[in-house]
Write an enzyme that holds these catalytic residues in place. Structure first.
Site, mmCIF file in Angstrom:
data_model
loop_
_atom_site.group_PDB
_atom_site.id
_atom_site.type_symbol
_atom_site.label_atom_id
_atom_site.label_comp_id
_atom_site.label_asym_id
_atom_site.label_seq_id
_atom_site.Cartn_x
_atom_site.Cartn_y
_atom_site.Cartn_z
ATOM 1 N N CYS A 134 48.605 9.227 31.387
ATOM 2 C CA CYS A 134 48.865 10.018 30.178
ATOM 3 C C CYS A 134 48.971 11.511 30.510
ATOM 4 O O CYS A 134 49.962 11.929 31.079
ATOM 5 C CB CYS A 134 47.808 9.728 29.107
ATOM 6 S SG CYS A 134 48.262 10.368 27.492
ATOM 7 N N HIS A 194 46.636 4.335 28.816
ATOM 8 C CA HIS A 194 45.276 4.577 29.324
ATOM 9 C C HIS A 194 44.645 3.318 29.901
ATOM 10 O O HIS A 194 43.906 2.630 29.194
ATOM 11 C CB HIS A 194 44.393 5.118 28.202
ATOM 12 C CG HIS A 194 44.787 6.473 27.734
ATOM 13 N ND1 HIS A 194 44.489 7.610 28.438
ATOM 14 C CD2 HIS A 194 45.506 6.868 26.652
ATOM 15 C CE1 HIS A 194 44.983 8.654 27.810
ATOM 16 N NE2 HIS A 194 45.608 8.230 26.722
ATOM 17 N N GLU A 230 42.209 3.103 31.699
ATOM 18 C CA GLU A 230 40.755 3.268 31.762
ATOM 19 C C GLU A 230 40.050 2.879 30.468
ATOM 20 O O GLU A 230 38.829 2.765 30.435
ATOM 21 C CB GLU A 230 40.412 4.716 32.152
ATOM 22 C CG GLU A 230 40.631 5.783 31.067
ATOM 23 C CD GLU A 230 42.086 6.261 30.929
ATOM 24 O OE1 GLU A 230 43.005 5.578 31.441
ATOM 25 O OE2 GLU A 230 42.286 7.305 30.285
#
Lengths: 195, 293
Positions: A79, A171, A173
């Protein structure tokens, strides 16, 4: 043991650390230039790219980060991190690091209420679909000749690899699916192998 | 493709971690905040210290200001709605505001009920003073928390009290055995399932920022030291002598909150911080933190 740094100026640092550790590598939060010499690869996390850029400048990290890229060590931008890596940003005269041969556009899916989750099919990560979380996400408008497009969403490029550089608009994560981080760990451990 | 999921809404707040969110009242201030490194701005008609001074009913901001700020910057824009004011929140959502603060800084529209925030696509941030309040707000669907502190005072003491309280109560829950949690849920006024989740995670399931009284770079760093995920600065910046320097200094102190030489360096030559207020000089009715239930 493979050591992967996460640029820790601002943003989703803790989540990347968790993901790297789940992939079996050692994670280090990088806040200062001298830490770059002790890591094998670097993740530029999600957050606010304008904020990270300002802090990169304030702490004199721009040249050390460019030198890290020039040394051939792998870098993964998610991102805001993708925006930092990109060679060209739509509407801006200058890129940030400018090392990855892609053109990106910021906030290109709309504002927060348009943020979304979607299932992707990723080249090199077959088996099940990959659920990706997009938050005020950028996308890759165009990729250079040596850049491989690894995933698209609604015909927009959202994941690509240019040699040692990996960049995505979403994302990884924020989910418990660590396959993309594992892919990056692979890039760090065997940089010559193109998957 | 799904919008407005918990992951998308909470994830947005995760991206703000380690950052500073600044109150602004016009496009010019918003640009200054963005250039100084703010991760988001809160578009307001008046900063809390002016709301306090002016008195009367404080409502959602003039929407022209919100719109101007949204046009001026590329970072996320937040705006405040009154506690329980469903329509103000829906109007802000329709305008495309990135985050709504259901805020005690404004005069509450409902003295009994908060918004059912999980009904919205836009994420919310809410204030809390203890774990019970934090858990009730999460139960209603907030995606981000902040300490209430005492807004517009330039006095950090209440924010410190609130972050210590919440984090102390989290530690207690984490160390409790499961059979003690139901009684704890009753005592805190917190949903049982949420306490279970907190026990398993070892932390809140959403980020918790500091707010309400941050006036200096050292205040911001202190809140980070005490475990805040980031900082809201309201009146502190644009009520100081040199807002630009102040804004930059607060951002740097928040990033490197344990680098005391750096905090010393950025704190020099800042001019005067906003004038502070002793909390005991405020009557109970004048304390914004008492609003919300």
């Amino acid at each position: 043991m493979t050591t992967i740094g996460v640029l820790g100026l601002q943003g989703a640092v803790r989540e990347h650390v968790r993901s790297i550790e789940a992939g079996g590598a050692k994670a280090v939060v990088v806040k200062k230039a001298e830490q770059l010499s002790s890591i094998n690869g670097l993740i530029l996390p999600g957050g606010e790219s304008t904020t990270m850029r300002r802090l990169i400048d304030v702490y004199g990290l721009m040249e050390p980060l460019r030198a890290f890229a020039a040394s051939g060590k792998p870098m993964f931008g998610t991102c805001a991190g993708l925006i930092l890596l990109a060679g060209d940003i739509v509407g801006y005269d200058e890129p940030h690091l400018g090392v990855m041969d892609v053109v990106v556009e910021r906030n290109s899916f709309g504002r927060q209420k348009e943020s979304f989750e979607a299932d992707l099919s990723i080249t090199g990560i077959e088996r099940d679909p990959y659920t990706a979380v997009f938050i005020r996400a950028p996308h890759i408008v165009s990729a250079g000749p040596d850049t491989e497009v690894l995933a698209t969403h609604n015909e927009r490029i959202v994941l690509a690899r240019h040699g040692q550089f990996l960049g995505c608009s979403f994302h990884p994560e924020l989910t418990d699916d660590h396959r993309l981080t594992e892919y990056f760990i692979q890039m760090v451990e065997s940089p010559a192998v193109v998957i | 493709m799904n919008t407005g999921t918990d992951r998308v809404k909470r994830g947005m707040a995760e991206m703000q971690k380690g950052g500073v969110i600044m109150d602004v009242v016009n496009a010019e201030q918003a640009k200054l905040a963005e250039a100084a490194g703010a991760v988001a701005v809160m578009a307001l008609e008046r900063v809390p210290s002016d709301i306090r001074k002016d008195g009367g009913v404080a409502r959602m901001a003039d929407l022209r200001i919100v719109e101007d700020v949204m046009k001026a910057v590329s970072i996320p824009v937040m705006a405040k709605a009154r506690i329980g004011h469903i329509t103000e929140a829906r109007v802000l959502e329709s305008m495309g505001v990135d985050y709504i603060d259901e805020s005690e800084v404004l005069t509450p529209a409902d003295e009994e009920y908060h918004l059912m925030k999980s009904d919205f696509t836009v994420p919310f941030v809410c204030g809390c003073r203890d774990l019970g309040e934090a858990a009730r707000r999460i139960g209603e669907g907030t995606s981000m928390l902040r300490t209430k502190g005492e807004p517009g005072t330039g006095n950090i003491v209440e924010a410190v009290r609130h972050i210590r309280k919440v984090n102390g109560q989290i530690r207690k829950v984490v160390n409790m055995s499961k059979d003690e949690l139901m009684t704890e849920a009753k005592l805190l006024g917190a949903p049982f399932e949420l306490l279970l989740e907190i026990k398993e995670l070892g932390r809140l399931p959403v980020v918790n920022f500091a707010a309400g009284g941050v006036a200096t770079p050292a205040d911001a760093a202190l809140m980070m030291e005490l475990g805040a995920d980031g900082v809201f600065v309201g009146s502190g910046i644009f009520k100081s002598d040199n807002p630009e320097k102040f804004a930059r200094a607060i951002v740097e102190a928040t990033t490197h909150y344990q680098d005391y030489e750096l905090i010393a360096k950025v704190s020099k030559e800042l001019g005067t911080a906003m004038k502070g207020m002793e909390i005991s000089s405020l009557s109970l009715e004048d304390r914004m933190q008492e609003r919300g239930w």
